[in-house]
Design a protein around this motif. Structure first.
Motif, short mmCIF file in Angstrom:
data_model
loop_
_atom_site.label_atom_id
_atom_site.label_comp_id
_atom_site.label_asym_id
_atom_site.label_seq_id
_atom_site.Cartn_x
_atom_site.Cartn_y
_atom_site.Cartn_z
N ALA A 123 13.26 94.72 -25.28
CA ALA A 123 12.59 94.53 -24.00
C ALA A 123 13.51 93.80 -23.02
N ALA A 124 14.26 92.82 -23.51
CA ALA A 124 15.20 92.09 -22.64
C ALA A 124 16.28 93.03 -22.12
N ARG A 125 16.77 93.90 -22.97
CA ARG A 125 17.78 94.88 -22.52
C ARG A 125 17.18 95.84 -21.50
N LEU A 126 15.97 96.30 -21.75
CA LEU A 126 15.30 97.22 -20.83
C LEU A 126 15.08 96.56 -19.47
N GLY A 127 14.66 95.29 -19.48
CA GLY A 127 14.40 94.58 -18.23
C GLY A 127 15.63 93.93 -17.63
N ASN A 128 16.76 94.03 -18.35
CA ASN A 128 18.02 93.44 -17.89
C ASN A 128 17.87 91.94 -17.61
N VAL A 129 17.19 91.26 -18.57
CA VAL A 129 16.96 89.82 -18.46
C VAL A 129 17.23 89.17 -19.81
N ALA A 130 17.23 87.83 -19.83
CA ALA A 130 17.45 87.08 -21.06
C ALA A 130 16.17 87.02 -21.89
N LEU A 131 16.33 86.74 -23.18
CA LEU A 131 15.18 86.62 -24.07
C LEU A 131 14.20 85.55 -23.60
N GLN A 132 14.70 84.45 -23.04
CA GLN A 132 13.82 83.38 -22.57
C GLN A 132 12.89 83.88 -21.47
N ILE A 133 13.39 84.73 -20.61
CA ILE A 133 12.55 85.27 -19.53
C ILE A 133 11.48 86.17 -20.11
N ILE A 134 11.84 86.98 -21.11
CA ILE A 134 10.84 87.83 -21.77
C ILE A 134 9.75 86.95 -22.38
N ARG A 135 10.16 85.87 -23.05
CA ARG A 135 9.19 84.94 -23.64
C ARG A 135 8.25 84.38 -22.57
N ASP A 136 8.82 83.97 -21.44
CA ASP A 136 8.01 83.43 -20.35
C ASP A 136 7.04 84.48 -19.83
N TRP A 137 7.53 85.70 -19.66
CA TRP A 137 6.66 86.78 -19.16
C TRP A 137 5.50 87.03 -20.12
N VAL A 138 5.79 87.09 -21.41
CA VAL A 138 4.75 87.34 -22.40
C VAL A 138 3.70 86.23 -22.37
N MET A 139 4.17 84.99 -22.30
CA MET A 139 3.23 83.87 -22.27
C MET A 139 2.36 83.91 -21.00
N ARG A 140 2.98 84.19 -19.86
CA ARG A 140 2.22 84.26 -18.61
C ARG A 140 1.23 85.42 -18.63
N PHE A 141 1.66 86.56 -19.17
CA PHE A 141 0.78 87.72 -19.25
C PHE A 141 -0.39 87.44 -20.18
N ASN A 142 -0.12 86.81 -21.32
CA ASN A 142 -1.20 86.51 -22.28
C ASN A 142 -2.19 85.51 -21.71
N GLU A 143 -1.72 84.56 -20.91
CA GLU A 143 -2.60 83.54 -20.35
C GLU A 143 -3.42 84.06 -19.17
N ARG A 144 -2.78 84.83 -18.28
CA ARG A 144 -3.45 85.19 -17.01
C ARG A 144 -3.50 86.68 -16.72
#
Length: 61
Positions: free
Chosen positions: A16-37
């Motif tokens: 997912a990080a490669r697909l989004g061209n972002v770091a793993l930490q950003i993917i983690r943040d996105w998942v947490m934000r999506f799960n919360e809100r």
């Protein structure tokens, strides 16, 4: 959203990080934000943290 979709389709966060061209930490943040809100949590808003020391008022002379 594609990167998150990959995770929810049982893909890895690394893929997912490669697909989004972002770091793993950003993917983690996105998942947490999506799960919360849900999708609304992915809209950029004000970042949490300390309040600004500047209050917008001009200094007194």
């Amino acid at each position: 959203m594609l990167a998150l979709g990959l995770i929810y389709d049982e893909g890895s966060r690394s893929d997912a990080a490669r697909l989004g061209n972002v770091a793993l930490q950003i993917i983690r943040d996105w998942v947490m934000r999506f799960n919360e809100r849900g999708p609304e949590g992915l809209i950029n808003g004000k970042t949490p943290g300390r309040q600004s020391r500047l209050n917008g008022n001009p200094p007194a002379n």
